[in-house]
Design a protein around this motif. Sequence first.
Motif, PDB file in Angstrom:
ATOM      1  N   THR A  89      37.250 106.614  51.761  1.00  0.00           N
ATOM      2  CA  THR A  89      36.902 105.588  50.777  1.00  0.00           C
ATOM      3  C   THR A  89      37.673 105.797  49.490  1.00  0.00           C
ATOM      4  O   THR A  89      37.396 106.715  48.716  1.00  0.00           O
ATOM      5  N   VAL A  90      38.685 104.978  49.271  1.00  0.00           N
ATOM      6  CA  VAL A  90      39.511 104.992  48.068  1.00  0.00           C
ATOM      7  C   VAL A  90      40.309 103.692  48.055  1.00  0.00           C
ATOM      8  O   VAL A  90      40.185 102.877  48.957  1.00  0.00           O
ATOM      9  N   ILE A  91      41.168 103.557  47.058  1.00  0.00           N
ATOM     10  CA  ILE A  91      42.086 102.426  47.004  1.00  0.00           C
ATOM     11  C   ILE A  91      43.395 102.825  47.683  1.00  0.00           C
ATOM     12  O   ILE A  91      43.929 103.905  47.419  1.00  0.00           O
ATOM     13  N   TYR A  92      43.897 101.934  48.538  1.00  0.00           N
ATOM     14  CA  TYR A  92      45.132 102.178  49.269  1.00  0.00           C
ATOM     15  C   TYR A  92      46.251 101.323  48.678  1.00  0.00           C
ATOM     16  O   TYR A  92      46.073 100.133  48.411  1.00  0.00           O
ATOM     17  N   TYR A  93      47.408 101.955  48.520  1.00  0.00           N
ATOM     18  CA  TYR A  93      48.578 101.286  47.946  1.00  0.00           C
ATOM     19  C   TYR A  93      49.745 101.373  48.915  1.00  0.00           C
ATOM     20  O   TYR A  93      49.947 102.396  49.569  1.00  0.00           O
ATOM     21  N   CYS A  94      50.528 100.307  48.975  1.00  0.00           N
ATOM     22  CA  CYS A  94      51.785 100.379  49.694  1.00  0.00           C
ATOM     23  C   CYS A  94      52.914 100.509  48.673  1.00  0.00           C
ATOM     24  O   CYS A  94      52.787 100.093  47.521  1.00  0.00           O
ATOM     25  N   ALA A  95      54.005 101.105  49.118  1.00  0.00           N
ATOM     26  CA  ALA A  95      55.128 101.356  48.225  1.00  0.00           C
ATOM     27  C   ALA A  95      56.420 101.353  49.013  1.00  0.00           C
ATOM     28  O   ALA A  95      56.414 101.492  50.239  1.00  0.00           O
ATOM     29  N   ALA A  96      57.533 101.221  48.304  1.00  0.00           N
ATOM     30  CA  ALA A  96      58.841 101.169  48.954  1.00  0.00           C
ATOM     31  C   ALA A  96      59.855 101.964  48.151  1.00  0.00           C
ATOM     32  O   ALA A  96      59.774 102.056  46.916  1.00  0.00           O
ATOM     33  N   ARG A  97      60.802 102.523  48.862  1.00  0.00           N
ATOM     34  CA  ARG A  97      61.921 103.213  48.239  1.00  0.00           C
ATOM     35  C   ARG A  97      63.092 103.220  49.206  1.00  0.00           C
ATOM     36  O   ARG A  97      62.937 102.862  50.370  1.00  0.00           O
ATOM     37  N   ARG A  98      64.256 103.665  48.757  1.00  0.00           N
ATOM     38  CA  ARG A  98      65.462 103.638  49.580  1.00  0.00           C
ATOM     39  C   ARG A  98      65.461 104.695  50.664  1.00  0.00           C
ATOM     40  O   ARG A  98      65.805 104.430  51.796  1.00  0.00           O
ATOM     41  N   ALA A  99      65.099 105.919  50.341  1.00  0.00           N
ATOM     42  CA  ALA A  99      65.188 107.015  51.301  1.00  0.00           C
ATOM     43  C   ALA A  99      63.792 107.471  51.686  1.00  0.00           C
ATOM     44  O   ALA A  99      62.803 107.142  51.034  1.00  0.00           O
ATOM     45  N   VAL A 100      63.712 108.262  52.754  1.00  0.00           N
ATOM     46  CA  VAL A 100      62.424 108.773  53.204  1.00  0.00           C
ATOM     47  C   VAL A 100      61.890 109.760  52.180  1.00  0.00           C
ATOM     48  O   VAL A 100      62.615 110.604  51.672  1.00  0.00           O
ATOM     49  N   GLY A 101      60.623 109.668  51.899  1.00  0.00           N
ATOM     50  CA  GLY A 101      60.008 110.605  50.966  1.00  0.00           C
ATOM     51  C   GLY A 101      58.512 110.495  51.025  1.00  0.00           C
ATOM     52  O   GLY A 101      57.969 109.471  51.445  1.00  0.00           O
ATOM     53  N   MET A 102      57.829 111.555  50.583  1.00  0.00           N
ATOM     54  CA  MET A 102      56.385 111.580  50.615  1.00  0.00           C
ATOM     55  C   MET A 102      55.768 111.753  49.234  1.00  0.00           C
ATOM     56  O   MET A 102      54.547 111.764  49.111  1.00  0.00           O
ATOM     57  N   ALA A 103      56.585 111.887  48.242  1.00  0.00           N
ATOM     58  CA  ALA A 103      56.066 112.060  46.889  1.00  0.00           C
ATOM     59  C   ALA A 103      55.916 110.711  46.224  1.00  0.00           C
ATOM     60  O   ALA A 103      56.879 109.947  46.099  1.00  0.00           O
ATOM     61  N   ALA A 104      54.706 110.434  45.761  1.00  0.00           N
ATOM     62  CA  ALA A 104      54.434 109.144  45.135  1.00  0.00           C
ATOM     63  C   ALA A 104      55.353 108.895  43.941  1.00  0.00           C
ATOM     64  O   ALA A 104      55.754 107.751  43.689  1.00  0.00           O
ATOM     65  N   SER A 105      55.689 109.933  43.235  1.00  0.00           N
ATOM     66  CA  SER A 105      56.505 109.777  42.027  1.00  0.00           C
ATOM     67  C   SER A 105      57.912 109.277  42.306  1.00  0.00           C
ATOM     68  O   SER A 105      58.605 108.822  41.402  1.00  0.00           O
ATOM     69  N   THR A 106      58.348 109.381  43.559  1.00  0.00           N
ATOM     70  CA  THR A 106      59.708 108.958  43.906  1.00  0.00           C
ATOM     71  C   THR A 106      59.778 107.513  44.363  1.00  0.00           C
ATOM     72  O   THR A 106      60.866 106.997  44.617  1.00  0.00           O
ATOM     73  N   TYR A 107      58.642 106.845  44.482  1.00  0.00           N
ATOM     74  CA  TYR A 107      58.617 105.446  44.892  1.00  0.00           C
ATOM     75  C   TYR A 107      58.645 104.568  43.644  1.00  0.00           C
ATOM     76  O   TYR A 107      57.890 104.801  42.692  1.00  0.00           O
ATOM     77  N   ASP A 108      59.517 103.559  43.672  1.00  0.00           N
ATOM     78  CA  ASP A 108      59.663 102.726  42.482  1.00  0.00           C
ATOM     79  C   ASP A 108      59.122 101.313  42.661  1.00  0.00           C
ATOM     80  O   ASP A 108      59.097 100.535  41.706  1.00  0.00           O
ATOM     81  N   LEU A 109      58.673 100.972  43.864  1.00  0.00           N
ATOM     82  CA  LEU A 109      58.072  99.668  44.101  1.00  0.00           C
ATOM     83  C   LEU A 109      56.664  99.873  44.646  1.00  0.00           C
ATOM     84  O   LEU A 109      56.490 100.580  45.643  1.00  0.00           O
ATOM     85  N   TRP A 110      55.678  99.214  44.012  1.00  0.00           N
ATOM     86  CA  TRP A 110      54.286  99.407  44.394  1.00  0.00           C
ATOM     87  C   TRP A 110      53.554  98.080  44.520  1.00  0.00           C
ATOM     88  O   TRP A 110      53.782  97.152  43.729  1.00  0.00           O
ATOM     89  N   GLY A 111      52.642  98.043  45.489  1.00  0.00           N
ATOM     90  CA  GLY A 111      51.729  96.922  45.594  1.00  0.00           C
ATOM     91  C   GLY A 111      50.529  97.162  44.697  1.00  0.00           C
ATOM     92  O   GLY A 111      50.404  98.218  44.066  1.00  0.00           O
ATOM     93  N   GLN A 112      49.606  96.212  44.672  1.00  0.00           N
ATOM     94  CA  GLN A 112      48.499  96.274  43.731  1.00  0.00           C
ATOM     95  C   GLN A 112      47.310  97.085  44.222  1.00  0.00           C
ATOM     96  O   GLN A 112      46.435  97.384  43.435  1.00  0.00           O
ATOM     97  N   GLY A 113      47.275  97.468  45.479  1.00  0.00           N
ATOM     98  CA  GLY A 113      46.173  98.258  45.993  1.00  0.00           C
ATOM     99  C   GLY A 113      45.089  97.415  46.639  1.00  0.00           C
ATOM    100  O   GLY A 113      44.831  96.280  46.232  1.00  0.00           O
ATOM    101  N   THR A 114      44.456  97.995  47.646  1.00  0.00           N
ATOM    102  CA  THR A 114      43.345  97.340  48.320  1.00  0.00           C
ATOM    103  C   THR A 114      42.259  98.377  48.573  1.00  0.00           C
ATOM    104  O   THR A 114      42.550  99.493  49.008  1.00  0.00           O
ATOM    105  N   GLN A 115      41.023  98.019  48.275  1.00  0.00           N
ATOM    106  CA  GLN A 115      39.906  98.957  48.355  1.00  0.00           C
ATOM    107  C   GLN A 115      39.404  99.077  49.790  1.00  0.00           C
ATOM    108  O   GLN A 115      39.131  98.072  50.450  1.00  0.00           O
ATOM    109  N   VAL A 116      39.239 100.310  50.230  1.00  0.00           N
ATOM    110  CA  VAL A 116      38.615 100.606  51.517  1.00  0.00           C
ATOM    111  C   VAL A 116      37.340 101.396  51.240  1.00  0.00           C
ATOM    112  O   VAL A 116      37.380 102.409  50.526  1.00  0.00           O
ATOM    113  N   THR A 117      36.247 100.938  51.804  1.00  0.00           N
ATOM    114  CA  THR A 117      34.964 101.611  51.641  1.00  0.00           C
ATOM    115  C   THR A 117      34.374 101.872  53.006  1.00  0.00           C
ATOM    116  O   THR A 117      34.191 100.947  53.791  1.00  0.00           O
ATOM    117  N   VAL A 118      34.090 103.139  53.284  1.00  0.00           N
ATOM    118  CA  VAL A 118      33.528 103.533  54.571  1.00  0.00           C
ATOM    119  C   VAL A 118      32.121 104.061  54.327  1.00  0.00           C
ATOM    120  O   VAL A 118      31.940 105.055  53.615  1.00  0.00           O
TER     121      VAL A 118
END
Length: 121
Positions: free
Chosen positions: A90-119
């Motif tokens: 249960t948290v807010i989920y965000y999608c993001a995009a970048r040129r190369a493969v990466g797992m660090a949020a700080s390296t992504y420069d394009l972000w969606g607005q987020g969608t709430q998931v509650t379990v």
Amino acid sequence: VQLQASGGGLVQAGGSLRLSCAASGRTVVGLTMGWFRQGPTKEREFVAVITWSGYRTYYSDSVKGRFTISRDNAKNTVYLQMNSLKPEDTVIYYCAARRAVGMAASTYDLWGQGTQVTVSS
């Protein structure tokens, strides 16, 4: 490019949801797409990433085996199928995009607005 996440909602523990991230303004071909999540008191956490071809995917240990990331480049959309959901998902989920493969949020420069998931338990 703009990213629009959707598909969140309320589900019981053990249930499933599918999140979608639709891109507009340009094609997502060539872009690595990722899903991240963030709780109210935590940093943005890596969930899953998929390369632009779709051939490589990576998952965090907390979701591996339960979540599946996929993409349809013809529809400019990335998906996150979430099964066996737990209350701790249960948290807010965000999608993001970048040129190369990466797992660090700080390296992504394009972000969606987020969608709430509650379990619920």
